[in-house]
Design an enzyme around this catalytic site. Structure first.
Site, PDB file in Angstrom:
ATOM      1  CD  GLU A 225      -3.380  -5.789   4.139  1.00  0.00           C
ATOM      2  OE1 GLU A 225      -4.276  -5.071   4.678  1.00  0.00           O
ATOM      3  OE2 GLU A 225      -2.216  -5.667   4.238  1.00  0.00           O
TER       4      GLU A 225
ATOM      5  CD  GLU B 281      -2.920  -1.082   2.270  1.00  0.00           C
ATOM      6  OE1 GLU B 281      -2.982  -0.128   3.247  1.00  0.00           O
ATOM      7  OE2 GLU B 281      -3.654  -1.788   2.150  1.00  0.00           O
TER       8      GLU B 281
END
Ligand code: FCB
Length: 475
Positions: free
Chosen positions: A376, A167
């Site tokens: 995720e 991320e």
């Protein structure tokens, strides 16, 4: 075999994820030195209740218990990250004890029949590198390549899946933009510099790992958004959704897959100087071929150019005020849709994941021949330990069932998705929320470090064993 299982490709991987700073603890033991998160946690009001990762779930010492939990969950893979501040403290020479820890963890996983998926960077830059400019500085990208090579030298014989960054949107915009995360800077120009240097770090490390290891699987995980106009008939809302898509998704996807930054985002953020940092050859370096796009998805959002009467909450209430992380946030407002919310205040929207995966397949990964994995997804709820010691969490189970179903739908419609990783294996340090939010399949009692499989975990173990969700369990 159930009908659902047959939808998923052979070898589909069921896993769970964690990150070094969120679980390891041992923050100043055996040679590890400060990362930006250690320092940020000391800033008054930065983290709920001044929590920190000093002990976390003590996984540096209890990793064998974590591996046993992963095994009880029938996981095929465990996605964890390495701490740069443990492997190369202060960004300096190699700390043998740190490397040995990851070596022991990898061996324990392999012995349990669980594939290690290693992420090189999940937000914990050595503080010494931040003091030399951090991700706003170009040199950090080169230092990342050295760190990646160090770890690959030690573990490349056993770790076959390498993810460069987790991320980078969060690293840049929460870390340098709105100051919600470490290092807590609030400087939109620095955030845009960080975007470029993170992407450059990814591209250069990808090329170096490929040079060292032709058969490794190389990946990057992005948090991608599904932004819908609150009113699809309102051109202002449609434009707000387009701008979110640009600043959240295309700013990362376009350079990675097409070797260019999106022109509309560059135009909106021209005053922030992103292109000042781009040198000849950088975009080609960033677009180095890789194998798997990791997709992290928690929720989508509806956006409007008008502020809603009641805003959505989703930020911890902290002494340090936090503003929008977007570099060009003007005229973009999130609008509540009345969907159920998790304990993070995030709206539950599984169908957004199906759409996201299909869009990626069509526009980015498919044409590039890159596979995807959901690296995720998951949910925080206020779990309670029952009098019998059990943790019954039907909401998390329902959340996960809906998201497994969403992936199956995407696969049935042609998305090349190879794995599903739950965030998280176990409750842990949830960044600015400290220990106040629990995402685990395994409950952790922080006073005793006792681990207890939640009922969602018992259920997920069956999903992993049977290779998917029976159709009748679809919500
Ligand atoms: C993601 C992070 C992960 C965790 C989850 C809830 O953005 O990658 O570390 O905090 O959110």
């Amino acid at each position: 075999m159930t009908r659902a299982a047959s939808v998923l490709p052979p070898g589909f991987v069921w896993g769970a994820s964690t990150a070094a700073y969120q679980v390891e603890g041992a923050a100043h033991l055996e040679g590890r030195r400060d990362s930006i998160w250690d320092v940020f946690c000391r800033v008054p009001g930065a983290v709920v209740d001044e929590h920190d990762g000093e002990v976390a779930t003590d996984s540096y010492f209890r990793y064998a218990e974590d591996v046993a939990a992963a095994r009880a969950l029938n996981l095929g893979a465990y996605r964890f990250s390495a701490s740069w501040a443990r492997v190369r403290p202060d960004g300096g020479p190699v700390n043998r004890a740190g490397v040995d820890y990851y070596s022991r963890l990898v061996d324990a996983l392999l012995e349990a029949g669980i594939a290690p998926w290693l992420t090189l960077y999940h937000w914990d830059l050595p503080q010494a590198i931040e003091e030399q400019g951090g991700w706003a500085e170009r040199s950090t990208a080169y230092r990342f390549v050295d760190y990646a090579a160090t770890l690959h030298d030690a573990l490349g014989d056993r770790v076959r899946v390498w993810t460069t960054l987790n991320e980078p949107w969060c690293s840049a915009f929460l870390g340098y933009g709105n100051g919600q995360h470490a290092p807590g800077r609030r400087d939109a120009r620095a955030a845009m510099a960080a975007v470029h240097h993170l992407l450059l770090a990814h591209g250069l490390a990808t090329t170096e790992l490929r040079r060292q290891d032709a058969t490794a699987t190389l990946a990057i995980s992005l948090n991608l958004d599904v932004a819908d106009p609150a009113d699809p008939a309102d051109p202002g809302d449609v434009d707000a959704a387009r701008r979110i898509d640009g600043q959240w998704n295309r700013l990362f996807l376009d350079p990675l897959f097409r070797g260019e930054y999106p022109a509309d985002v560059l135009a909106q953020t021209a005053h922030l100087g992103l292109t000042d940092h781009v040198r000849d050859g950088d975009l080609a370096a960033i677009a180095a071929p890789f194998d798997v796009l990791g997709v992290n998805y928690y929720h989508g959002q509806a956006v409007s150019h008008r502020p809603p009467p009641t805003p959505l909450h989703g930020l911890p209430s902290l002494a340090r005020p936090v503003t929008s992380p977007l570099p060009a946030p003007e005229g973009i407002h999130r609008v509540p849709r009345g969907l159920p919310q998790t304990a993070m205040g995030w709206e539950v929207q599984p169908e957004g994941l199906t759409r996201l995966l299909l869009r990626l397949q069509e526009e980015y990964t498919g044409p590039a021949g890159v596979a995807m994995a959901v690296t995720e997804t998951g949910a925080a709820y206020d779990d309670v330990v029952g009098p019998d010691g059990r943790v019954d969490d039907p909401e998390r189970r329902a959340f996960l069932a809906a998201h497994v179903g969403a992936v199956q739908d995407a696969v049935a419609s042609g998305a090349d998705v190879r794995g599903f990783f739950v965030w998280s294996l176990l409750d842990n340090f949830e960044w600015a929320w400290g220990y106040s939010r629990r995402f685990g399949l395994v409950h952790v009692d922080y006073a005793t470090q006792q681990r207890t499989l939640k009922t969602s975990g018992e259920w997920f173990a069956q999903v992993a064993a049977q290779g998917g969700l029976p159709w009748e369990e679809r919500s």
